[in-house]
Design a protein around this motif. Structure first.
Motif, mmCIF file in Angstrom:
data_model
loop_
_atom_site.group_PDB
_atom_site.id
_atom_site.type_symbol
_atom_site.label_atom_id
_atom_site.label_comp_id
_atom_site.label_asym_id
_atom_site.label_seq_id
_atom_site.Cartn_x
_atom_site.Cartn_y
_atom_site.Cartn_z
ATOM 1 N N THR A 1 0.856 -1.184 0.000
ATOM 2 C CA THR A 1 0.000 0.000 0.000
ATOM 3 C C THR A 1 0.891 1.232 0.000
ATOM 4 N N ASP A 2 0.594 2.181 -0.901
ATOM 5 C CA ASP A 2 1.402 3.396 -0.968
ATOM 6 C C ASP A 2 0.730 4.534 -0.196
ATOM 7 N N SER A 3 1.339 5.703 -0.237
ATOM 8 C CA SER A 3 0.831 6.834 0.540
ATOM 9 C C SER A 3 -0.408 7.472 -0.080
ATOM 10 N N PHE A 4 -0.863 6.958 -1.227
ATOM 11 C CA PHE A 4 -2.090 7.447 -1.869
ATOM 12 C C PHE A 4 -3.255 6.477 -1.662
ATOM 13 N N TYR A 5 -3.128 5.543 -0.726
ATOM 14 C CA TYR A 5 -4.121 4.500 -0.436
ATOM 15 C C TYR A 5 -4.250 3.477 -1.561
ATOM 16 N N CYS A 6 -3.341 3.484 -2.506
ATOM 17 C CA CYS A 6 -3.403 2.549 -3.627
ATOM 18 C C CYS A 6 -2.641 1.274 -3.259
ATOM 19 N N ASN A 7 -3.198 0.141 -3.690
ATOM 20 C CA ASN A 7 -2.601 -1.162 -3.423
ATOM 21 C C ASN A 7 -2.035 -1.756 -4.703
ATOM 22 N N TYR A 8 -0.929 -2.466 -4.541
ATOM 23 C CA TYR A 8 -0.273 -3.161 -5.639
ATOM 24 C C TYR A 8 0.096 -4.557 -5.153
ATOM 25 N N ILE A 9 0.083 -5.509 -6.062
ATOM 26 C CA ILE A 9 0.518 -6.874 -5.752
ATOM 27 C C ILE A 9 1.826 -7.134 -6.503
ATOM 28 N N PHE A 10 2.831 -7.630 -5.791
ATOM 29 C CA PHE A 10 4.133 -7.961 -6.367
ATOM 30 C C PHE A 10 4.376 -9.456 -6.234
ATOM 31 N N ILE A 11 4.864 -10.075 -7.314
ATOM 32 C CA ILE A 11 5.246 -11.483 -7.284
ATOM 33 C C ILE A 11 6.518 -11.653 -8.113
ATOM 34 N N ILE A 12 7.540 -12.256 -7.527
ATOM 35 C CA ILE A 12 8.695 -12.677 -8.323
ATOM 36 C C ILE A 12 8.294 -14.005 -8.953
ATOM 37 N N LEU A 13 8.214 -14.025 -10.260
ATOM 38 C CA LEU A 13 7.735 -15.225 -10.945
ATOM 39 C C LEU A 13 8.783 -16.336 -10.880
ATOM 40 N N PRO A 14 8.345 -17.562 -10.599
ATOM 41 C CA PRO A 14 9.300 -18.672 -10.516
ATOM 42 C C PRO A 14 9.955 -18.958 -11.872
ATOM 43 N N ASP A 15 11.204 -19.392 -11.826
ATOM 44 C CA ASP A 15 11.964 -19.744 -13.039
ATOM 45 C C ASP A 15 11.972 -18.600 -14.047
ATOM 46 N N SER A 16 12.084 -17.377 -13.541
ATOM 47 C CA SER A 16 12.035 -16.209 -14.412
ATOM 48 C C SER A 16 12.764 -15.069 -13.720
ATOM 49 N N SER A 17 13.225 -14.111 -14.502
ATOM 50 C CA SER A 17 13.833 -12.919 -13.905
ATOM 51 C C SER A 17 12.819 -11.784 -13.835
ATOM 52 N N ALA A 18 11.559 -12.094 -14.060
ATOM 53 C CA ALA A 18 10.533 -11.062 -14.113
ATOM 54 C C ALA A 18 9.769 -10.944 -12.795
ATOM 55 N N THR A 19 9.297 -9.745 -12.539
ATOM 56 C CA THR A 19 8.402 -9.479 -11.415
ATOM 57 C C THR A 19 7.047 -9.108 -11.986
ATOM 58 N N PHE A 20 6.011 -9.714 -11.446
ATOM 59 C CA PHE A 20 4.644 -9.429 -11.869
ATOM 60 C C PHE A 20 4.072 -8.386 -10.908
ATOM 61 N N ILE A 21 3.542 -7.297 -11.461
ATOM 62 C CA ILE A 21 2.939 -6.244 -10.644
ATOM 63 C C ILE A 21 1.509 -6.038 -11.111
ATOM 64 N N ALA A 22 0.579 -6.018 -10.167
ATOM 65 C CA ALA A 22 -0.824 -5.732 -10.465
ATOM 66 C C ALA A 22 -1.265 -4.559 -9.604
ATOM 67 N N GLY A 23 -2.048 -3.673 -10.166
ATOM 68 C CA GLY A 23 -2.566 -2.524 -9.439
ATOM 69 C C GLY A 23 -2.501 -1.288 -10.308
ATOM 70 N N PRO A 24 -2.945 -0.185 -9.805
ATOM 71 C CA PRO A 24 -3.444 0.029 -8.458
ATOM 72 C C PRO A 24 -4.917 -0.343 -8.316
ATOM 73 N N TYR A 25 -5.292 -0.627 -7.083
ATOM 74 C CA TYR A 25 -6.699 -0.730 -6.695
ATOM 75 C C TYR A 25 -6.784 -0.218 -5.266
ATOM 76 N N ILE A 26 -7.979 0.134 -4.841
ATOM 77 C CA ILE A 26 -8.197 0.693 -3.512
ATOM 78 C C ILE A 26 -9.112 -0.253 -2.751
ATOM 79 N N ASP A 27 -8.823 -0.455 -1.461
ATOM 80 C CA ASP A 27 -9.663 -1.360 -0.675
ATOM 81 C C ASP A 27 -10.413 -0.656 0.460
ATOM 82 N N VAL A 28 -10.543 0.664 0.345
ATOM 83 C CA VAL A 28 -11.354 1.446 1.289
ATOM 84 C C VAL A 28 -12.184 2.455 0.503
#
Length: 197
Positions: free
Chosen positions: A68-95
């Motif tokens: 969660t950042d300082s703008f109330y926005c949420n992001y999901i981070f995943i280091i993908l297995p067997d890969s050098s990539a990071t998966f990022i999803a967002g922003p979304y707000i949960d309030v």
């Protein structure tokens, strides 16, 4: 990647939920689009490193991280297995953001009052899921696909806020900019497009 088709399918599901997603590889600058242009508009480009680069160094494999950042926005981070990539999803707000919360956020981030209406327009382009389990259950399913079982990964919530920074040069620059057609256009595009390409 062995799970490429499943990941593509998952990204289509996120798109239907109006949640952006992107794959970040080393030295990739795509992450600067991940917040739909908010920090670029506010002149807070240094925050991209804290929000989208620092987590790459601190998150671990076999983990799904909600940030969660300082703008109330949420992001999901995943280091993908067997890969050098990071998966990022967002922003979304949960309030449900109240006017008071937006004013407090603006004060904390040194945002001038004459552009708060632009920030409110930005929030209209961000999906809101007040049931926090809605989005995380999607990622539980993705975790099972990526790592084979519910026991093979963890979900962790991190709170990476900017702290009480002040941005005097940003405040001065934005003080004369009440309506920015470029931000309005970006928000309108992202509202209809619903994903980062």
């Amino acid at each position: 990647m062995l799970y490429e088709r499943e990941l593509d399918f998952f990204r289509k599901i996120l798109n239907n939920y109006r949640i952006n997603s992107c794959l970040i590889k080393d030295y990739d600058k795509t992450y600067r689009e991940a917040d739909r242009g908010l920090r670029d508009y506010l002149g807070m480009q240094d925050d991209y490193n804290q929000l989208f680069c620092t987590p790459h160094e601190t998150i671990k494999e076999n983990g799904i991280y909600k940030i969660t950042d300082s703008f109330y926005c949420n992001y999901i981070f995943i280091i993908l297995p067997d890969s050098s990539a990071t998966f990022i999803a967002g922003p979304y707000i949960d309030v449900d953001l109240s006017q008071k919360m937006i004013m407090e956020m603006a004060e904390k981030n040194s945002i001038p009052s004459n552009i708060i209406s632009q920030i409110q327009k930005y929030y209209t382009s961000i999906p809101v899921y007040t049931d926090k389990d809605t989005v995380l259950s999607l990622f539980n399913t993705l975790g099972e696909i990526l790592w084979g079982s519910m026991d093979a990964f963890m979900i962790k919530t991190l709170n990476l806020t900017s702290g009480d920074k002040t941005f005097p040069e940003v405040v001065e620059r934005l003080g004369q900019r009440i309506d920015d057609p470029l931000l309005a256009m970006r928000m309108l595009e992202s509202r209809y497009e619903g994903k980062i390409k």
